[in-house]
Scaffold this motif. Structure first.
Motif, PDB file in Angstrom:
ATOM      1  N   LEU A 181     -27.926 -35.460  12.897  1.00 19.11           N
ATOM      2  CA  LEU A 181     -26.995 -35.349  11.773  1.00 19.11           C
ATOM      3  C   LEU A 181     -27.475 -36.171  10.582  1.00 19.11           C
ATOM      4  O   LEU A 181     -27.344 -35.747   9.433  1.00 19.11           O
ATOM      5  CB  LEU A 181     -25.601 -35.811  12.202  1.00 19.11           C
ATOM      6  CG  LEU A 181     -24.932 -34.997  13.326  1.00 19.11           C
ATOM      7  CD1 LEU A 181     -23.604 -35.633  13.713  1.00 19.11           C
ATOM      8  CD2 LEU A 181     -24.731 -33.545  12.907  1.00 19.11           C
ATOM      9  N   VAL A 182     -28.038 -37.341  10.851  1.00 20.08           N
ATOM     10  CA  VAL A 182     -28.590 -38.171   9.775  1.00 20.08           C
ATOM     11  C   VAL A 182     -29.744 -37.447   9.085  1.00 20.08           C
ATOM     12  O   VAL A 182     -29.825 -37.397   7.854  1.00 20.08           O
ATOM     13  CB  VAL A 182     -29.053 -39.533  10.332  1.00 20.08           C
ATOM     14  CG1 VAL A 182     -29.938 -40.269   9.329  1.00 20.08           C
ATOM     15  CG2 VAL A 182     -27.852 -40.396  10.691  1.00 20.08           C
ATOM     16  N   LEU A 183     -30.652 -36.869   9.868  1.00 20.10           N
ATOM     17  CA  LEU A 183     -31.786 -36.134   9.284  1.00 20.10           C
ATOM     18  C   LEU A 183     -31.296 -34.935   8.488  1.00 20.10           C
ATOM     19  O   LEU A 183     -31.844 -34.617   7.420  1.00 20.10           O
ATOM     20  CB  LEU A 183     -32.742 -35.683  10.393  1.00 20.10           C
ATOM     21  CG  LEU A 183     -33.475 -36.791  11.152  1.00 20.10           C
ATOM     22  CD1 LEU A 183     -34.275 -36.198  12.306  1.00 20.10           C
ATOM     23  CD2 LEU A 183     -34.393 -37.580  10.225  1.00 20.10           C
ATOM     24  N   MET A 184     -30.268 -34.269   8.992  1.00 24.27           N
ATOM     25  CA  MET A 184     -29.734 -33.087   8.320  1.00 24.27           C
ATOM     26  C   MET A 184     -29.163 -33.443   6.951  1.00 24.27           C
ATOM     27  O   MET A 184     -29.173 -32.623   6.036  1.00 24.27           O
ATOM     28  CB  MET A 184     -28.640 -32.468   9.194  1.00 24.27           C
ATOM     29  CG  MET A 184     -28.140 -31.111   8.755  1.00 24.27           C
ATOM     30  SD  MET A 184     -27.007 -30.432   9.989  1.00 24.27           S
ATOM     31  CE  MET A 184     -25.631 -31.572   9.857  1.00 24.27           C
ATOM     32  N   ARG A 226     -26.970 -27.178  11.375  1.00 21.46           N
ATOM     33  CA  ARG A 226     -28.195 -27.491  10.627  1.00 21.46           C
ATOM     34  C   ARG A 226     -28.689 -26.268   9.855  1.00 21.46           C
ATOM     35  O   ARG A 226     -29.141 -26.380   8.715  1.00 21.46           O
ATOM     36  CB  ARG A 226     -29.291 -27.974  11.588  1.00 21.46           C
ATOM     37  CG  ARG A 226     -30.532 -28.475  10.885  1.00 21.46           C
ATOM     38  CD  ARG A 226     -31.574 -28.942  11.860  1.00 21.46           C
ATOM     39  NE  ARG A 226     -32.090 -27.859  12.670  1.00 21.46           N
ATOM     40  CZ  ARG A 226     -33.149 -27.961  13.482  1.00 21.46           C
ATOM     41  NH1 ARG A 226     -33.752 -29.120  13.606  1.00 21.46           N
ATOM     42  NH2 ARG A 226     -33.561 -26.930  14.174  1.00 21.46           N
ATOM     43  N   ARG A 227     -28.573 -25.109  10.461  1.00 16.25           N
ATOM     44  CA  ARG A 227     -29.009 -23.879   9.801  1.00 16.25           C
ATOM     45  C   ARG A 227     -28.164 -23.577   8.560  1.00 16.25           C
ATOM     46  O   ARG A 227     -28.675 -23.097   7.543  1.00 16.25           O
ATOM     47  CB  ARG A 227     -28.931 -22.704  10.784  1.00 16.25           C
ATOM     48  CG  ARG A 227     -29.371 -21.365  10.206  1.00 16.25           C
ATOM     49  CD  ARG A 227     -29.276 -20.272  11.256  1.00 16.25           C
ATOM     50  NE  ARG A 227     -29.617 -18.976  10.718  1.00 16.25           N
ATOM     51  CZ  ARG A 227     -30.842 -18.505  10.606  1.00 16.25           C
ATOM     52  NH1 ARG A 227     -31.877 -19.243  11.014  1.00 16.25           N
ATOM     53  NH2 ARG A 227     -31.083 -17.314  10.102  1.00 16.25           N
ATOM     54  N   GLY A 265     -29.887 -36.936  -0.673  1.00 12.78           N
ATOM     55  CA  GLY A 265     -29.133 -36.982   0.569  1.00 12.78           C
ATOM     56  C   GLY A 265     -28.447 -38.289   0.887  1.00 12.78           C
ATOM     57  O   GLY A 265     -27.965 -38.995   0.029  1.00 12.78           O
ATOM     58  N   LEU A 266     -28.397 -38.625   2.169  1.00 10.76           N
ATOM     59  CA  LEU A 266     -27.647 -39.752   2.682  1.00 10.76           C
ATOM     60  C   LEU A 266     -28.183 -41.051   2.124  1.00 10.76           C
ATOM     61  O   LEU A 266     -29.367 -41.263   2.040  1.00 10.76           O
ATOM     62  CB  LEU A 266     -27.799 -39.757   4.208  1.00 10.76           C
ATOM     63  CG  LEU A 266     -26.662 -40.230   5.042  1.00 10.76           C
ATOM     64  CD1 LEU A 266     -25.425 -39.399   4.778  1.00 10.76           C
ATOM     65  CD2 LEU A 266     -27.056 -40.123   6.498  1.00 10.76           C
ATOM     66  N   SER A 267     -27.283 -41.951   1.736  1.00  5.66           N
ATOM     67  CA  SER A 267     -27.717 -43.260   1.245  1.00  5.66           C
ATOM     68  C   SER A 267     -28.325 -44.061   2.384  1.00  5.66           C
ATOM     69  O   SER A 267     -27.952 -43.933   3.528  1.00  5.66           O
ATOM     70  CB  SER A 267     -26.520 -44.022   0.670  1.00  5.66           C
ATOM     71  OG  SER A 267     -25.529 -44.183   1.639  1.00  5.66           O
TER      72      SER A 267
END
Length: 268
Positions: A181-184, A226-227, A265-267
């Motif tokens: 989820l972090v990578l996504m 993810r898709r 993306g994510l901080s």
């Protein structure tokens, strides 16, 4: 009141025999860290809640939370993360198998700011053969299908910025897929070897059916998610007056250097 540096979240179900030593070990491991501990009693039937209330009465850093009906590990962690006040979030399992002595090293590494999630890797598992086998199969399948670059996604000891965790999509069993989820979301993950210990007392609430087969079903959902994800998608913004003079051409993104911010993306 100043927010603590670190919020330590511990989901616990019938762990009255393990929590006293675990809480003492956290205190010994982090003498110079400003932290709080949120322990979520997930509808325990033993003396877990009474123990937590006594500990909280003597230590303001301990914040007990309780489910009247069992909601599961992921919901416990997610709700505690929302209730937490710290800048950083750390998780530990309530059975005492994660070693709090590993927390300072993971926390220090996370604070460097170049990774989103630091997760432990149990290089010497201290579980029975069935638990090790089911975890090995689940980790292998996850790694092959999600390419999450994490050899031990089921390890309970993790450190992440709280705001980064709260940006992740929530669903039951999400704690097993945190790296993916972090990578996504455009973040990055790092695994560090950690100690692993035998369970002190009680029994595990996770067996072959709810660890392996349920995990494979959840895996299909994460693959779909993810898709369908469209993050991170760079977004340009220009500060200053929104209106343009008549006939004035809007600046191209590469021309709007001083007032442009790329939202990615994510901080970390």
């Amino acid at each position: 009141m100043t927010a603590p540096q670190l919020s330590i979240v511990i989901p616990a179900k019938d762990e009255a025999g393990n929590l006293p030593a675990l809480l003492d070990e956290i205190q010994a491991a982090l003498p110079d860290t400003d932290y709080e501990i949120l322990v979520v009693d997930d509808a325990s039937s033993d003396g877990t809640w009474e123990l937590l209330c006594r500990r909280a009465a003597g230590d303001a850093r301990v914040r007990p939370l309780r489910h009247a009906e069992s909601a599961g590990q992921s919901t416990s962690i997610w709700q505690a993360a929302h209730a937490a006040q710290g800048i950083w979030l750390a998780t530990l399992d309530g059975d005492g198998q994660n070693d709090p002595a590993d927390l300072p090293r993971l926390f220090e590494r996370a604070q460097r700011g170049d990774v989103t999630l630091v997760i432990g890797q149990r290089t010497n598992r201290r579980d029975d053969w069935l638990k090790r086998l089911s975890s090995r199969i689940a980790n292998g399948v996850r790694a092959a299908l999600l390419n999450d670059a994490t050899p031990d996604t089921g390890c309970g000891i993790k450190v992440i910025q709280r705001r980064a965790f709260l940006a992740l999509p929530y669903f039951d069993h999400m704690h097993r897929f945190t790296p993916a989820l972090v990578l996504m979301q455009g973040g990055s993950c790092l695994s560090l070897p950690v100690n692993h210990r035998p369970r002190g007392s009680g029994r595990s609430h996770y067996g072959l059916n709810n660890r392996l087969w349920a995990g494979l079903v959840d895996l299909l959902g994460v693959m779909w998610l993810r898709r369908r994800s469209r993050l991170p998608s760079p977004l340009e913004s220009v500060s200053g007056p929104a209106a343009l003079s008549e006939g004035e051409e809007a600046p191209r993104p590469e021309q709007a250097e001083s007032g442009t911010t790329a939202l990615k993306g994510l901080s970390r």
